[in-house]
Design a protein around this motif. Sequence first.
Motif, PDB file in Angstrom:
ATOM      1  N   LEU A  80       5.204 -26.149 -14.069  1.00 24.75           N
ATOM      2  CA  LEU A  80       4.973 -25.620 -12.937  1.00 24.75           C
ATOM      3  C   LEU A  80       3.666 -25.985 -12.124  1.00 24.75           C
ATOM      4  N   ASP A  81       3.935 -26.054 -10.736  1.00 24.25           N
ATOM      5  CA  ASP A  81       2.800 -26.349  -9.981  1.00 24.25           C
ATOM      6  C   ASP A  81       1.984 -25.208  -9.471  1.00 24.25           C
ATOM      7  N   CYS A  82       2.793 -23.999  -9.524  1.00 20.33           N
ATOM      8  CA  CYS A  82       2.219 -22.701  -8.767  1.00 20.33           C
ATOM      9  C   CYS A  82       3.124 -21.606  -9.171  1.00 20.33           C
ATOM     10  N   VAL A  83       2.470 -20.270  -9.594  1.00 22.10           N
ATOM     11  CA  VAL A  83       3.058 -19.003  -9.640  1.00 22.10           C
ATOM     12  C   VAL A  83       2.804 -18.258  -8.488  1.00 22.10           C
ATOM     13  N   LEU A  84       3.750 -17.644  -7.995  1.00 22.36           N
ATOM     14  CA  LEU A  84       3.471 -16.685  -6.675  1.00 22.36           C
ATOM     15  C   LEU A  84       3.842 -15.324  -7.059  1.00 22.36           C
ATOM     16  N   VAL A  85       3.150 -14.315  -6.833  1.00 25.65           N
ATOM     17  CA  VAL A  85       3.609 -12.990  -7.213  1.00 25.65           C
ATOM     18  C   VAL A  85       3.417 -12.039  -5.892  1.00 25.65           C
ATOM     19  N   ASP A  86       4.347 -11.580  -5.634  1.00 27.90           N
ATOM     20  CA  ASP A  86       4.593 -10.482  -4.275  1.00 27.90           C
ATOM     21  C   ASP A  86       4.535  -9.223  -4.862  1.00 27.90           C
ATOM     22  N   GLU A  87       4.110  -8.236  -4.173  1.00 26.31           N
ATOM     23  CA  GLU A  87       3.990  -6.895  -4.399  1.00 26.31           C
ATOM     24  C   GLU A  87       2.863  -6.745  -5.635  1.00 26.31           C
ATOM     25  N   ALA A  88       1.912  -7.419  -5.645  1.00 20.39           N
ATOM     26  CA  ALA A  88       0.739  -7.525  -6.667  1.00 20.39           C
ATOM     27  C   ALA A  88      -0.012  -6.310  -6.916  1.00 20.39           C
ATOM     28  N   PRO A 109      -2.148 -22.835 -10.889  1.00 24.92           N
ATOM     29  CA  PRO A 109      -2.574 -21.840  -9.902  1.00 24.92           C
ATOM     30  C   PRO A 109      -1.712 -20.701  -9.542  1.00 24.92           C
ATOM     31  N   VAL A 110      -2.096 -19.372  -9.381  1.00 26.84           N
ATOM     32  CA  VAL A 110      -1.699 -18.141  -9.342  1.00 26.84           C
ATOM     33  C   VAL A 110      -2.057 -17.462  -7.992  1.00 26.84           C
ATOM     34  N   LEU A 111      -1.059 -17.472  -7.155  1.00 29.98           N
ATOM     35  CA  LEU A 111      -1.165 -16.766  -5.848  1.00 29.98           C
ATOM     36  C   LEU A 111      -0.451 -15.647  -5.743  1.00 29.98           C
ATOM     37  N   CYS A 112      -1.440 -14.325  -5.685  1.00 29.97           N
ATOM     38  CA  CYS A 112      -0.708 -13.094  -5.743  1.00 29.97           C
ATOM     39  C   CYS A 112      -1.147 -12.300  -4.233  1.00 29.97           C
ATOM     40  N   TYR A 113       0.010 -11.628  -3.860  1.00 31.84           N
ATOM     41  CA  TYR A 113       0.036 -10.919  -2.481  1.00 31.84           C
ATOM     42  C   TYR A 113       0.263  -9.540  -2.707  1.00 31.84           C
ATOM     43  N   GLY A 114      -0.720  -8.540  -2.187  1.00 31.47           N
ATOM     44  CA  GLY A 114      -0.415  -7.289  -2.097  1.00 31.47           C
ATOM     45  C   GLY A 114      -1.216  -6.248  -1.318  1.00 31.47           C
ATOM     46  N   ILE A 115      -0.701  -5.063  -1.462  1.00 33.85           N
ATOM     47  CA  ILE A 115      -1.477  -3.939  -0.674  1.00 33.85           C
ATOM     48  C   ILE A 115      -2.822  -3.647  -1.424  1.00 33.85           C
ATOM     49  N   ARG A 116      -3.840  -3.461  -0.888  1.00 37.17           N
ATOM     50  CA  ARG A 116      -5.083  -3.023  -1.444  1.00 37.17           C
ATOM     51  C   ARG A 116      -5.183  -1.698  -1.975  1.00 37.17           C
ATOM     52  N   THR A 117      -4.932  -0.586  -0.837  1.00 39.19           N
ATOM     53  CA  THR A 117      -4.983   0.775  -1.092  1.00 39.19           C
ATOM     54  C   THR A 117      -3.544   1.536  -0.844  1.00 39.19           C
ATOM     55  N   ASP A 118      -3.567   2.673  -1.372  1.00 35.86           N
ATOM     56  CA  ASP A 118      -2.385   3.566  -1.224  1.00 35.86           C
ATOM     57  C   ASP A 118      -2.386   4.347   0.138  1.00 35.86           C
ATOM     58  N   PHE A 119      -1.687   5.392   0.266  1.00 28.50           N
ATOM     59  CA  PHE A 119      -1.686   6.168   1.409  1.00 28.50           C
ATOM     60  C   PHE A 119      -2.705   7.277   1.473  1.00 28.50           C
ATOM     61  N   GLN A 120      -3.455   7.106   0.421  1.00 29.34           N
ATOM     62  CA  GLN A 120      -4.638   8.040   0.389  1.00 29.34           C
ATOM     63  C   GLN A 120      -5.919   7.383   0.617  1.00 29.34           C
ATOM     64  N   GLY A 121      -5.643   6.009   0.573  1.00 30.56           N
ATOM     65  CA  GLY A 121      -7.253   5.284   0.659  1.00 30.56           C
ATOM     66  C   GLY A 121      -7.700   4.627  -0.820  1.00 30.56           C
ATOM     67  N   GLU A 122      -6.769   4.969  -1.903  1.00 27.87           N
ATOM     68  CA  GLU A 122      -6.988   4.754  -3.401  1.00 27.87           C
ATOM     69  C   GLU A 122      -6.523   3.457  -3.475  1.00 27.87           C
ATOM     70  N   LEU A 123      -7.429   2.569  -4.520  1.00 30.73           N
ATOM     71  CA  LEU A 123      -6.736   1.335  -4.926  1.00 30.73           C
ATOM     72  C   LEU A 123      -5.644   1.424  -5.857  1.00 30.73           C
ATOM     73  N   PHE A 124      -4.863   0.524  -5.573  1.00 27.12           N
ATOM     74  CA  PHE A 124      -3.758   0.349  -6.719  1.00 27.12           C
ATOM     75  C   PHE A 124      -4.341  -0.216  -7.767  1.00 27.12           C
ATOM     76  N   PRO A 125      -3.547   0.037  -9.028  1.00 25.28           N
ATOM     77  CA  PRO A 125      -4.278  -0.698 -10.320  1.00 25.28           C
ATOM     78  C   PRO A 125      -4.444  -2.275 -10.235  1.00 25.28           C
ATOM     79  N   GLY A 126      -3.244  -2.528  -9.913  1.00 23.23           N
ATOM     80  CA  GLY A 126      -3.246  -4.107  -9.834  1.00 23.23           C
ATOM     81  C   GLY A 126      -4.057  -4.808  -8.692  1.00 23.23           C
ATOM     82  N   SER A 127      -4.431  -4.008  -7.643  1.00 25.15           N
ATOM     83  CA  SER A 127      -5.300  -4.566  -6.821  1.00 25.15           C
ATOM     84  C   SER A 127      -6.659  -4.311  -7.260  1.00 25.15           C
TER      85      SER A 127
END
Length: 191
Positions: A80-88, A109-127
Amino acid sequence: MAKLYFYYASMNAGKSTTMLQADFNYRERGMATMLWTAELDTRSSGMVRSRIGLEAGAHLYSPDTDLWNEVQAAHNSRPLDCVLVDEAQFLTKPQVWQLARLADEAGIPVLCYGIRTDFQGELFPGSAALLGIADTLVELKAVCHCGRKASMNLRVDAEGKPIKQGEQTEIGGNDRYLALCRKHFSEALAR
């Protein structure tokens, strides 16, 4: 040297579109990629879909998925040349470390894409884990209705009224969430 990347933003910033473009760029050059998305997001099971209509098949991960073993098994069959992760944002902390190991030890190389915070402004664990250990952090921009950068995700009910409490994760799109700047997010929640 391979790196672990985290592309983060509020909702509606084009994260999935950007990921699919990166995947296309690798594949167009004859390179092998592996896409992952969260099993939790049941709106498009087994697919990464962008709001502008781009899509691609993806492997599903749950909190129990050992990403190191799964990716290594695929990499041993066809490098593999790259791993890409959505909803990180839905990754667990151990999974983030597994992805870091893929970059550090397997040289992928690993490229992760996701939301930083939830609807209360708190970080998601993965983020939170990605913000802590990723080699490269890239903020993608969404736009609030006022024209400023939208960095927050406001959860709303069926009438469009703000929701202040509830489970951290509730799957939904524009029907359930609004991307807002911090000022309008705070005003909506009367902070």
